[in-house]
Design a protein around this motif. Structure first.
Motif, PDB file in Angstrom:
ATOM      1  N   ASP A 119      -8.689  13.215   0.902  1.00 51.20           N
ATOM      2  CA  ASP A 119      -7.950  14.418   0.507  1.00 51.20           C
ATOM      3  C   ASP A 119      -6.671  14.574   1.325  1.00 51.20           C
ATOM      4  N   LEU A 120      -6.804  14.443   2.617  1.00 45.48           N
ATOM      5  CA  LEU A 120      -5.621  14.617   3.462  1.00 45.48           C
ATOM      6  C   LEU A 120      -4.573  13.559   3.149  1.00 45.48           C
ATOM      7  N   LEU A 121      -5.037  12.343   2.959  1.00 44.47           N
ATOM      8  CA  LEU A 121      -4.073  11.280   2.680  1.00 44.47           C
ATOM      9  C   LEU A 121      -3.310  11.561   1.384  1.00 44.47           C
ATOM     10  N   LEU A 122      -4.043  11.994   0.374  1.00 47.45           N
ATOM     11  CA  LEU A 122      -3.375  12.264  -0.905  1.00 47.45           C
ATOM     12  C   LEU A 122      -2.361  13.387  -0.747  1.00 47.45           C
ATOM     13  N   ARG A 123      -2.695  14.366   0.055  1.00 46.05           N
ATOM     14  CA  ARG A 123      -1.718  15.444   0.273  1.00 46.05           C
ATOM     15  C   ARG A 123      -0.508  14.915   1.024  1.00 46.05           C
ATOM     16  N   ARG A 124      -0.742  14.033   1.954  1.00 50.85           N
ATOM     17  CA  ARG A 124       0.377  13.463   2.704  1.00 50.85           C
ATOM     18  C   ARG A 124       1.254  12.600   1.797  1.00 50.85           C
ATOM     19  N   LEU A 125       0.626  12.016   0.826  1.00 47.64           N
ATOM     20  CA  LEU A 125       1.370  11.182  -0.108  1.00 47.64           C
ATOM     21  C   LEU A 125       2.392  12.018  -0.878  1.00 47.64           C
ATOM     22  N   THR A 126       2.098  13.294  -0.990  1.00 43.03           N
ATOM     23  CA  THR A 126       3.035  14.161  -1.698  1.00 43.03           C
ATOM     24  C   THR A 126       4.038  14.789  -0.742  1.00 43.03           C
ATOM     25  N   GLY A 127       3.930  14.461   0.523  1.00 44.31           N
ATOM     26  CA  GLY A 127       4.934  14.966   1.458  1.00 44.31           C
ATOM     27  C   GLY A 127       4.443  16.022   2.428  1.00 44.31           C
ATOM     28  N   ASP A 128       3.248  16.526   2.226  1.00 44.61           N
ATOM     29  CA  ASP A 128       2.664  17.503   3.157  1.00 44.61           C
ATOM     30  C   ASP A 128       2.456  16.898   4.533  1.00 44.61           C
ATOM     31  N   ASP A 129       2.762  17.650   5.560  1.00 45.44           N
ATOM     32  CA  ASP A 129       2.403  17.177   6.896  1.00 45.44           C
ATOM     33  C   ASP A 129       1.136  17.911   7.314  1.00 45.44           C
ATOM     34  N   THR A 130       0.013  17.334   6.962  1.00 50.56           N
ATOM     35  CA  THR A 130      -1.267  18.036   7.099  1.00 50.56           C
ATOM     36  C   THR A 130      -1.780  18.089   8.535  1.00 50.56           C
ATOM     37  N   GLU A 131      -2.614  19.080   8.764  1.00 53.70           N
ATOM     38  CA  GLU A 131      -3.288  19.214  10.056  1.00 53.70           C
ATOM     39  C   GLU A 131      -4.484  18.261  10.120  1.00 53.70           C
ATOM     40  N   VAL A 181       0.833  -1.202   0.000  1.00 56.87           N
ATOM     41  CA  VAL A 181       0.000   0.000   0.000  1.00 56.87           C
ATOM     42  C   VAL A 181       0.870   1.255   0.000  1.00 56.87           C
ATOM     43  N   ASP A 182       0.342   2.272  -0.648  1.00 58.32           N
ATOM     44  CA  ASP A 182       1.056   3.551  -0.664  1.00 58.32           C
ATOM     45  C   ASP A 182       0.751   4.367   0.580  1.00 58.32           C
ATOM     46  N   GLY A 183      -0.391   4.107   1.169  1.00 59.70           N
ATOM     47  CA  GLY A 183      -0.781   4.871   2.343  1.00 59.70           C
ATOM     48  C   GLY A 183      -1.855   4.112   3.097  1.00 59.70           C
ATOM     49  N   VAL A 184      -2.154   4.589   4.297  1.00 54.82           N
ATOM     50  CA  VAL A 184      -3.088   3.853   5.146  1.00 54.82           C
ATOM     51  C   VAL A 184      -4.138   4.776   5.740  1.00 54.82           C
ATOM     52  N   ILE A 185      -5.367   4.290   5.729  1.00 57.66           N
ATOM     53  CA  ILE A 185      -6.442   4.961   6.452  1.00 57.66           C
ATOM     54  C   ILE A 185      -6.894   4.020   7.546  1.00 57.66           C
ATOM     55  N   VAL A 186      -6.926   4.498   8.769  1.00 55.45           N
ATOM     56  CA  VAL A 186      -7.373   3.664   9.880  1.00 55.45           C
ATOM     57  C   VAL A 186      -8.761   4.132  10.277  1.00 55.45           C
ATOM     58  N   ILE A 187      -9.695   3.218  10.283  1.00 55.01           N
ATOM     59  CA  ILE A 187     -11.061   3.594  10.645  1.00 55.01           C
ATOM     60  C   ILE A 187     -11.315   3.287  12.105  1.00 55.01           C
ATOM     61  N   GLY A 188     -11.274   4.307  12.909  1.00 60.64           N
ATOM     62  CA  GLY A 188     -11.555   4.135  14.332  1.00 60.64           C
ATOM     63  C   GLY A 188     -10.287   3.868  15.124  1.00 60.64           C
ATOM     64  N   GLN A 189     -10.107   4.655  16.146  1.00 57.55           N
ATOM     65  CA  GLN A 189      -8.892   4.472  16.946  1.00 57.55           C
ATOM     66  C   GLN A 189      -9.024   3.286  17.879  1.00 57.55           C
ATOM     67  N   SER A 190     -10.276   2.936  18.169  1.00 58.25           N
ATOM     68  CA  SER A 190     -10.494   1.841  19.094  1.00 58.25           C
ATOM     69  C   SER A 190      -9.645   2.087  20.340  1.00 58.25           C
ATOM     70  N   ASP A 191      -8.946   1.067  20.809  1.00 56.71           N
ATOM     71  CA  ASP A 191      -8.087   1.290  21.977  1.00 56.71           C
ATOM     72  C   ASP A 191      -6.620   1.334  21.561  1.00 56.71           C
TER      73      ASP A 191
END
Lengths: 345, 345
Positions: free
Chosen positions: B319-331, B137-147
DNA sequence: TCTATTTTTGCAAACGATTGCAATTTGTGA
DNA sequence: TCACAAATTGCAATCGTTTGCAAAAATAGA
């Protein structure tokens, strides 16, 4: 090196990124590292320990892309959800989503990853070939035939590792897992009639073959018992369902006293509209749903419905697919639905 | 060739399986075929047409594994659903599943595939590193922080392309997208009190930080208004919820006239238990839910609830993930929830 | 001690597509 | 017609791992 500037910016010298890096650190050849990490027995226990230690210390994991390219298998099963006519339907469709959840569990357990792809066939002619030919998946599970029956049939001849959730047709060529929708429809109609209904209506879209089969089953029973039945076309996207049902109810008024809803979602919407019109359930009108979603037990009154065993369905899909992956040309699997009697009949 | 017998059984001579096969047929070099098929401009229009024609005729598609290995990117985004304490919860959780559906849409639209992985952190210490380090994978989205808040924090420092759906904590290091749960809690409590409730209860599990924040928001308002509020721990797995709620209701009896449910699912179960006990809603007890699932509009009476904009959430994540993929450290992105007033308050 | 085995390792050729560079073809202008 | 620039194409290295075969090392047997 011809593309030296393309190289990853992260070239920390200590960083172990490839099996060759690790081999250098461990003082062995890449081949040995590969064997050690893949749990292959052809490697000295001490060497393996050393290699595993270094790997762990540096958090190294072999690149899957390369591994899979070389081994000619991906360890990934593709799951496609074709969105047919009613694009917005499946997205929120609890049934499909729950099935997806169980599929993820089953596949994970068997060591496969799951690649999800939602496709809009109308916009993408050969979605299925694309998915299969991408080289990204070892096999494919299609959730719902939607209106793509023929396309799936076409592909099935030339591509073994594919299993489809849906309805079984006599003589079809693709391997399918699904409930016996016709039987489910029969169960529903029988129950409605047994509870005293004298005029039935089927609420739902009869285009998709699953629903068509449910209606057909109900009609068969109704005709045999001499009870009239009609189909009232209803979309399944949440925003339209309610209004359409309201319209139906106005039109049929007191002429129908037994409703068979294509899904629980429709049944719930129907229940609500009936209450709005002060129609008593089950005294004046009886209702049977389909699916037995968790919500069915939370309605007032609790919904009588035809249960599909989603977990068994997921298990069946995965089992058959894995057998097909080994070359078996498996038969389809038709699961019996069960009537869950609650208080709307 | 050293492994000739390992070769695929399907070696029909006419079959075009690789870019080299196709090159041979077209009478050009593999490089040219690659350029033609990738839409690269450095190729003569006629040559391209010829190549595309052959490719189409033979249903040829370049092997993605090889392509991705060479290009060092996979075009796949990993979506992980950690199943924390309440393993069975999320599987049927409409909210998460709907979010997943929207995510699939967003990612597909941007040209990415979605690899789904459900993880049970208790059984798999470094699930997140495994997922990230797999090279799949190029990047990861985590759904839910859980514990898993801490583990996610640990990883976040060394791995940019990760975005998490969940609650935002002051000073956290990982990028999160989620609703302002605290504000949502406030809205709920304010509405309950404004509608005349004089003693509140929060129904739900206060362990997960999202829910803790909802409760905290409600408590803040309640305390400011001098209204008592208590938390009644309730699991979210469908099979246990009902019974636990019934127990709670018996215990609190007439002492509570305003209920804030952690999710709509809980609210629906609660509504049903209240009806079983012949408690009138909203006359005797008022209820506010959370999420605004489709079901909220189908209950009797329709549920007042705090809406989370799922589509916007999915869009934000991608959107945020794609920006991070380019190197942005997004808020992080915190979305405002909205109170949807229906008839339970 | 010296063969004959058995275990471990290293070597190098795949897997299939991409791409910088160089060679070739084509097109332009004088 | 010829020199020169531009547009196409071919060549070959590369991505990182796996694995058949052969070489080397370790062990056994005499």
């Amino acid at each position: 090196m011809s593309e030296s500037e393309t190289q990853s910016p992260d070239k920390t010298p200590g960083r172990i990124r490839t099996i060759t890096d690790l081999a250098k650190v461990a003082g062995v050849s890449p081949g040995t590292v590969s064997r050690a990490l893949s749990g292959n027995s052809l490697v000295n226990a001490k060497t393996r320990e050393k290699i595993e230690l270094i790997a762990r210390e540096h958090g190294f994991r072999p690149n899957q892309m390369a591994s899979r390219l070389r081994r000619q298998k991906t360890g990934v099963i593709g799951v496609a959800i074709p969105l047919g006519h009613d694009v917005r339907q499946q997205i929120s469709d609890t049934f499909f989503m729950t099935l997806l959840g169980y599929l993820a569990d089953e596949l994970t357990e068997k060591g496969y990853d799951l690649m999800l792809r939602r496709v809009i066939p109308a916009q993408d002619e050969d979605w299925l070939d694309r998915f299969i030919g991408s080289g990204m998946v070892d096999g494919v599970i299609v959730i719902g035939q939607s209106d793509q029956f023929d396309r799936i049939e076409d592909v099935a001849d030339g591509y073994l590792p594919m299993v489809v959730w849906g309805n079984h047709q006599e003589g079809q060529r693709h391997c399918v897992v699904g409930s016996d929708n016709r039987l489910g429809g029969k169960l529903a109609a029988e129950k409605l009639i047994a509870s005293g209904a004298t005029s039935l209506a089927f609420l739902g879209d009869t285009q998709p073959i699953e629903f068509a089969a449910r209606f057909a089953g109900a009609r068969e029973v109704a005709e045999k018992m001499g009870v009239p039945i009609r189909a009232l076309p209803t979309h399944l996207s949440p925003d339209r369902t309610s209004k359409e049902i309201a319209d139906h109810l106005i039109r049929i008024d007191a002429n129908v006293d037994g409703i068979f809803a294509a899904t629980d979602t429709v049944a719930v919407a129907c229940l609500k509209e009936l209450r709005n019109r002060d129609v008593e359930v089950p005294e004046q009108v009886k209702i049977v749903g389909f699916d037995d979603l968790p919500i069915a037990n939370q309605t007032v009154p609790p919904l009588t419905t035809v249960r599909q065993d989603i977990a068994a369905g997921a298990k069946g899909l995965v089992d058959l697919l894995l057998r097909r992956l080994t070359g078996d040309d498996t038969e389809s699997l038709v699961l019996p639905p069960h009537l869950i009697v609650r208080e709307t009949t």
